[in-house]
Design an enzyme around this catalytic site. Sequence first.
Site, PDB file in Angstrom:
ATOM      1  N   LYS A  48       0.819  -1.221   0.000  1.00 23.73           N
ATOM      2  CA  LYS A  48       0.000   0.000   0.000  1.00 23.73           C
ATOM      3  C   LYS A  48       0.851   1.269   0.000  1.00 23.73           C
ATOM      4  CE  LYS A  48      -4.241  -2.032   1.684  1.00 23.73           C
ATOM      5  NZ  LYS A  48      -3.860  -3.454   1.825  1.00 23.73           N
TER       6      LYS A  48
HETATM    7  C1  LIG Z   1      -4.434  -4.527   1.162  1.00 20.41           C
HETATM    8  C2  LIG Z   1      -3.683  -5.789   1.059  1.00 20.41           C
HETATM    9  C3  LIG Z   1      -4.063  -6.797   0.147  1.00 20.41           C
HETATM   10  C4  LIG Z   1      -5.303  -6.710  -0.718  1.00 20.41           C
HETATM   11  O1  LIG Z   1      -5.178  -5.748  -1.738  1.00 20.41           O
HETATM   12  P1  LIG Z   1      -6.488  -5.188  -2.479  1.00 20.41           P
HETATM   13  O2  LIG Z   1      -6.008  -4.077  -3.333  1.00 20.41           O
HETATM   14  O3  LIG Z   1      -7.391  -4.692  -1.369  1.00 20.41           O
HETATM   15  O4  LIG Z   1      -7.089  -6.300  -3.233  1.00 20.41           O
HETATM   16  C5  LIG Z   1      -3.268  -7.936   0.064  1.00 20.41           C
HETATM   17  N1  LIG Z   1      -2.165  -8.091   0.842  1.00 20.41           N
HETATM   18  C6  LIG Z   1      -1.776  -7.133   1.713  1.00 20.41           C
HETATM   19  C7  LIG Z   1      -0.572  -7.369   2.547  1.00 20.41           C
HETATM   20  C8  LIG Z   1      -2.506  -5.945   1.861  1.00 20.41           C
HETATM   21  O5  LIG Z   1      -2.113  -5.014   2.747  1.00 20.41           O
END
Ligand SMILES: *Cc1c(COP(=O)(O)O)cnc(C)c1O
Length: 461
Positions: A110
């Site tokens: 993120k």
């Molecule tokens: C947010 C997250 C996801 C999922 O990603 P999306 O974009 O919501 O599908 C997967 N793995 C981790 C470690 C995350 O922080």
Amino acid sequence: MRYISTRGGINPIPFKDAVMMGLASDGGLLLPQSYPLVTREQLESWRGLSYPELAFEVISRFVDDIPAVDLKKLIEHSYASFSHPEVTPVVKRDGIYILELFHGVTLAFKDVALQFLGNLFEYILAERNQKLNIIGATSGDTGSAAIHGVRGKKGISIFILHPHGKTSAVQALQMTSVTDANVHNIAVRGTFDDCQDMVKELFGDLEFKEKYSLGAVNSINWARVLAQVVYYFYAWLRVTDETAAPVNFSVPTGNFGDIFAGYVAKKMGLPVDKLLLATNENNILTRFINKSDYSLSGVVSTVSPSMDIQIASNFERYLFHLFAENPERVKEAFAELKERGRVSCSSGEMAQVRNDFCSASVNQEATLQEIREFYAETGYLLDPHTAVGVRAALELLPPDSSRICLATAHPAKFSETVERSLGFQVPVPDSVKELYGKPTRCEIMDADIAKVREFFVAHVG
Ligand SMILES: *Cc1c(COP(=O)(O)O)cnc(C)c1O
């Protein structure tokens, strides 16, 4: 480039307005009116580019209201905070490519989007002489990445609610150890849903929202998706040569933001064969793709908590394209979901879905087993989210194809689970060790909306 809503209720708006709007004002999600095509020739000419240079090439095709010099600076600044010189390096283990997206400050993918979004917000707010108060609820990953994306930034304050004692220790420290004046952590004695409900209530109070210029940072912001499109290109350029066949991506999925970025890359002309949507026990999207069953059930807690989601908010963006960009059909689908708890699609639409995606659901036992097996075979540590994607790739993708698995978090961020699987302690990066000595600031309170509102008003910038 102008942006429109999946619900058809707004006039096309420029990029900067789309960033500031977040959720479209008609309740839909924003999308570009068209996708710029990248020719094979252009793609080849990008092979020598660094990550920030490539990011500029991809992102600038969607942005025509920020001067190129400024956009370049925003991008460079965003990726300078990453600890790896390649930003999102690709490594190969046992015939599988791992796209490491966890070299940002909070050790999860993120950061790739939220570092950029924080800088964009600051830039646009300064230009417009405006202020923004971000309020969000988090189960851990989004909150920490958002806080680090906007800490110390002019014109922005951020208030993040998390369930007290229910995040991982590292996640909590990554939030509460940020003591910049514009950052406010609220630990709620309650669940993530309590946090979410209170945030929704604040946003639902339109007068309050207007008065305090409330903004959100959840993955519905188009700029987040856009920033993530870049690493699909980056990975493709790393694993192919001039003669290369298409590649496959395996994406551990929660809110459908990350995999939608892959879909956008494909729409722009990136030679991608399959996008593999990997889920844990919260597998509504897998049921939809494999069995045409998009019906709601309850959320269960798993060892990959960032994927514990039922309604994937970004899925609406895909539905808009699936329904031939017809907003009426999108509205119908959501009305059906609300009334009957399901969405139905025609057989033609389902054929299209299966052309765009394949999917597998990996349960917790298999996830823990994959962490163990992959380590035994390769010496490489997978975090539980990445392990879901790797397991799904081994099950579904042809071994003689280029299989790229997105590594969405560093194993140390979910060390409790990794250690449970392996039976020994995993190495902790210095950035995590340092967290334990730092001063923290956090307001602990009951799940009481009046108290949260009072705290917000007292601390608002
Ligand atoms: C947010 C997250 C996801 C999922 O990603 P999306 O974009 O919501 O599908 C997967 N793995 C981790 C470690 C995350 O922080």
